[in-house]
Motif scaffolding. Sequence first.
Motif, PDB file in Angstrom:
ATOM      1  N   TRP A  99       7.654  12.344   0.149  1.00  0.00           N
ATOM      2  CA  TRP A  99       8.683  11.934   1.092  1.00  0.00           C
ATOM      3  C   TRP A  99       8.072  11.310   2.346  1.00  0.00           C
ATOM      4  O   TRP A  99       8.565  10.304   2.854  1.00  0.00           O
ATOM      5  N   VAL A 100       6.990  11.869   2.839  1.00  0.00           N
ATOM      6  CA  VAL A 100       6.334  11.364   4.053  1.00  0.00           C
ATOM      7  C   VAL A 100       5.833   9.941   3.834  1.00  0.00           C
ATOM      8  O   VAL A 100       5.987   9.072   4.711  1.00  0.00           O
ATOM      9  N   LEU A 101       5.240   9.689   2.688  1.00  0.00           N
ATOM     10  CA  LEU A 101       4.741   8.335   2.398  1.00  0.00           C
ATOM     11  C   LEU A 101       5.888   7.340   2.292  1.00  0.00           C
ATOM     12  O   LEU A 101       5.762   6.188   2.719  1.00  0.00           O
ATOM     13  N   ALA A 102       7.015   7.783   1.742  1.00  0.00           N
ATOM     14  CA  ALA A 102       8.190   6.909   1.665  1.00  0.00           C
ATOM     15  C   ALA A 102       8.706   6.578   3.065  1.00  0.00           C
ATOM     16  O   ALA A 102       9.109   5.440   3.334  1.00  0.00           O
ATOM     17  N   TRP A 103       8.686   7.567   3.974  1.00  0.00           N
ATOM     18  CA  TRP A 103       9.100   7.313   5.355  1.00  0.00           C
ATOM     19  C   TRP A 103       8.170   6.305   6.027  1.00  0.00           C
ATOM     20  O   TRP A 103       8.624   5.414   6.753  1.00  0.00           O
ATOM     21  N   ILE A 104       6.886   6.449   5.815  1.00  0.00           N
ATOM     22  CA  ILE A 104       5.929   5.503   6.401  1.00  0.00           C
ATOM     23  C   ILE A 104       6.162   4.110   5.818  1.00  0.00           C
ATOM     24  O   ILE A 104       6.146   3.105   6.549  1.00  0.00           O
ATOM     25  N   ALA A 105       6.413   4.040   4.516  1.00  0.00           N
ATOM     26  CA  ALA A 105       6.677   2.747   3.871  1.00  0.00           C
ATOM     27  C   ALA A 105       7.928   2.100   4.432  1.00  0.00           C
ATOM     28  O   ALA A 105       7.946   0.888   4.686  1.00  0.00           O
ATOM     29  N   VAL A 106       8.984   2.874   4.634  1.00  0.00           N
ATOM     30  CA  VAL A 106      10.226   2.288   5.145  1.00  0.00           C
ATOM     31  C   VAL A 106      10.062   1.837   6.595  1.00  0.00           C
ATOM     32  O   VAL A 106      10.573   0.781   6.979  1.00  0.00           O
ATOM     33  N   ALA A 107       9.355   2.606   7.399  1.00  0.00           N
ATOM     34  CA  ALA A 107       9.159   2.213   8.803  1.00  0.00           C
ATOM     35  C   ALA A 107       8.336   0.926   8.898  1.00  0.00           C
ATOM     36  O   ALA A 107       8.707  -0.012   9.620  1.00  0.00           O
ATOM     37  N   GLY A 108       7.235   0.862   8.167  1.00  0.00           N
ATOM     38  CA  GLY A 108       6.397  -0.342   8.195  1.00  0.00           C
ATOM     39  C   GLY A 108       7.093  -1.541   7.588  1.00  0.00           C
ATOM     40  O   GLY A 108       6.956  -2.670   8.086  1.00  0.00           O
ATOM     41  N   SER A 109       7.869  -1.321   6.533  1.00  0.00           N
ATOM     42  CA  SER A 109       8.599  -2.427   5.898  1.00  0.00           C
ATOM     43  C   SER A 109       9.681  -2.968   6.810  1.00  0.00           C
ATOM     44  O   SER A 109       9.941  -4.179   6.828  1.00  0.00           O
ATOM     45  N   LEU A 145      12.933  -4.387  -0.143  1.00  0.00           N
ATOM     46  CA  LEU A 145      12.140  -3.162  -0.196  1.00  0.00           C
ATOM     47  C   LEU A 145      12.577  -2.182   0.896  1.00  0.00           C
ATOM     48  O   LEU A 145      12.760  -0.989   0.631  1.00  0.00           O
ATOM     49  N   THR A 146      12.773  -2.680   2.096  1.00  0.00           N
ATOM     50  CA  THR A 146      13.220  -1.830   3.203  1.00  0.00           C
ATOM     51  C   THR A 146      14.564  -1.200   2.883  1.00  0.00           C
ATOM     52  O   THR A 146      14.756   0.009   3.064  1.00  0.00           O
ATOM     53  N   PHE A 147      15.503  -2.002   2.400  1.00  0.00           N
ATOM     54  CA  PHE A 147      16.837  -1.497   2.067  1.00  0.00           C
ATOM     55  C   PHE A 147      16.757  -0.367   1.043  1.00  0.00           C
ATOM     56  O   PHE A 147      17.368   0.696   1.218  1.00  0.00           O
ATOM     57  N   HIS A 148      15.981  -0.563  -0.005  1.00  0.00           N
ATOM     58  CA  HIS A 148      15.920   0.455  -1.058  1.00  0.00           C
ATOM     59  C   HIS A 148      15.148   1.699  -0.625  1.00  0.00           C
ATOM     60  O   HIS A 148      15.522   2.816  -0.996  1.00  0.00           O
ATOM     61  N   TRP A 149      14.106   1.540   0.179  1.00  0.00           N
ATOM     62  CA  TRP A 149      13.413   2.722   0.691  1.00  0.00           C
ATOM     63  C   TRP A 149      14.315   3.527   1.612  1.00  0.00           C
ATOM     64  O   TRP A 149      14.287   4.762   1.594  1.00  0.00           O
ATOM     65  N   VAL A 150      15.111   2.842   2.427  1.00  0.00           N
ATOM     66  CA  VAL A 150      16.046   3.563   3.306  1.00  0.00           C
ATOM     67  C   VAL A 150      17.009   4.393   2.466  1.00  0.00           C
ATOM     68  O   VAL A 150      17.273   5.561   2.768  1.00  0.00           O
ATOM     69  N   LYS A 151      17.543   3.802   1.401  1.00  0.00           N
ATOM     70  CA  LYS A 151      18.466   4.536   0.529  1.00  0.00           C
ATOM     71  C   LYS A 151      17.787   5.752  -0.097  1.00  0.00           C
ATOM     72  O   LYS A 151      18.381   6.825  -0.175  1.00  0.00           O
ATOM     73  N   VAL A 152      16.556   5.597  -0.557  1.00  0.00           N
ATOM     74  CA  VAL A 152      15.832   6.710  -1.186  1.00  0.00           C
ATOM     75  C   VAL A 152      15.560   7.818  -0.162  1.00  0.00           C
ATOM     76  O   VAL A 152      15.795   8.997  -0.426  1.00  0.00           O
ATOM     77  N   VAL A 153      15.075   7.439   1.021  1.00  0.00           N
ATOM     78  CA  VAL A 153      14.721   8.430   2.034  1.00  0.00           C
ATOM     79  C   VAL A 153      15.955   9.175   2.538  1.00  0.00           C
ATOM     80  O   VAL A 153      15.942  10.393   2.684  1.00  0.00           O
ATOM     81  N   GLY A 184       0.788  -1.233   0.000  1.00  0.00           N
ATOM     82  CA  GLY A 184       0.000   0.000   0.000  1.00  0.00           C
ATOM     83  C   GLY A 184       0.818   1.280   0.000  1.00  0.00           C
ATOM     84  O   GLY A 184       0.773   2.066  -0.955  1.00  0.00           O
ATOM     85  N   PHE A 185       1.560   1.514   1.081  1.00  0.00           N
ATOM     86  CA  PHE A 185       2.314   2.763   1.185  1.00  0.00           C
ATOM     87  C   PHE A 185       3.461   2.845   0.183  1.00  0.00           C
ATOM     88  O   PHE A 185       3.786   3.933  -0.292  1.00  0.00           O
ATOM     89  N   SER A 186       4.059   1.712  -0.156  1.00  0.00           N
ATOM     90  CA  SER A 186       5.120   1.744  -1.170  1.00  0.00           C
ATOM     91  C   SER A 186       4.559   2.163  -2.523  1.00  0.00           C
ATOM     92  O   SER A 186       5.167   2.970  -3.231  1.00  0.00           O
ATOM     93  N   SER A 187       3.401   1.638  -2.876  1.00  0.00           N
ATOM     94  CA  SER A 187       2.771   2.022  -4.140  1.00  0.00           C
ATOM     95  C   SER A 187       2.398   3.496  -4.139  1.00  0.00           C
ATOM     96  O   SER A 187       2.646   4.215  -5.114  1.00  0.00           O
ATOM     97  N   LEU A 188       1.806   3.951  -3.038  1.00  0.00           N
ATOM     98  CA  LEU A 188       1.440   5.366  -2.937  1.00  0.00           C
ATOM     99  C   LEU A 188       2.673   6.267  -3.026  1.00  0.00           C
ATOM    100  O   LEU A 188       2.645   7.305  -3.689  1.00  0.00           O
ATOM    101  N   ALA A 189       3.747   5.877  -2.352  1.00  0.00           N
ATOM    102  CA  ALA A 189       4.974   6.687  -2.381  1.00  0.00           C
ATOM    103  C   ALA A 189       5.570   6.732  -3.780  1.00  0.00           C
ATOM    104  O   ALA A 189       6.073   7.770  -4.213  1.00  0.00           O
ATOM    105  N   LEU A 190       5.523   5.609  -4.485  1.00  0.00           N
ATOM    106  CA  LEU A 190       6.043   5.602  -5.855  1.00  0.00           C
ATOM    107  C   LEU A 190       5.214   6.472  -6.789  1.00  0.00           C
ATOM    108  O   LEU A 190       5.754   7.187  -7.631  1.00  0.00           O
ATOM    109  N   VAL A 191       3.902   6.411  -6.641  1.00  0.00           N
ATOM    110  CA  VAL A 191       3.021   7.161  -7.536  1.00  0.00           C
ATOM    111  C   VAL A 191       3.058   8.661  -7.226  1.00  0.00           C
ATOM    112  O   VAL A 191       3.164   9.484  -8.129  1.00  0.00           O
TER     113      VAL A 191
END
Length: 194
Positions: free
Chosen positions: A100-110, A151-159, A89-96
Amino acid sequence: MNPAEAKEFEQFRGDLEAVERKIAGEIDPGARAMVVAGSVFVLLLSLVLPHAGGARGLDVLLYDAAAQAEHIGLPSRIFEWFVTVFGIGFSSLALVTRRWVLAWIAVAGSAIASVFGVLSIWHRQTPGLGNYQGAGPGVGLILATLAIIVLTFHWVKVVWSRTAVHLEAEEQRRRAAAEQEERDRRRLLGEDEP
């Protein structure tokens, strides 16, 4: 810069700060977007693959009769919910939206889901009450755990890369403001530049 140019520049300062705030709230995953999208696809696929025995990921998510028959424990159910909400959910929303906030939520939940994924694999390999031996971890559980870790690793790098760019922009704005203050101070004290 003469006073007329300074006044003209000042009228656009608010617009420039608004643009900076907008840019600061966005991410640019670059090539990592493909890895994130691929990981989300694997997570979606893991929902229809066997989680343990005859229970698929969707069965675990809904905790239906197949999941109950396989004695699916709480770690697996929490894992599937975190995968669905944050990994998909949040990863898709962050990509679309590139927010930045959605990416942070995605990384924390992941990140939390990664822990529960490993715990779920361990839980499927541990005897239950009364020395019950259930089915071990299925291909869906193992794939989902690996995908959520990637997914967590790559979101951390992006954030974090977004944070570094944002900090650099703030530093440049501070330097420009300090230079402007120094020019104003010199002008007020009569130390105009030649």
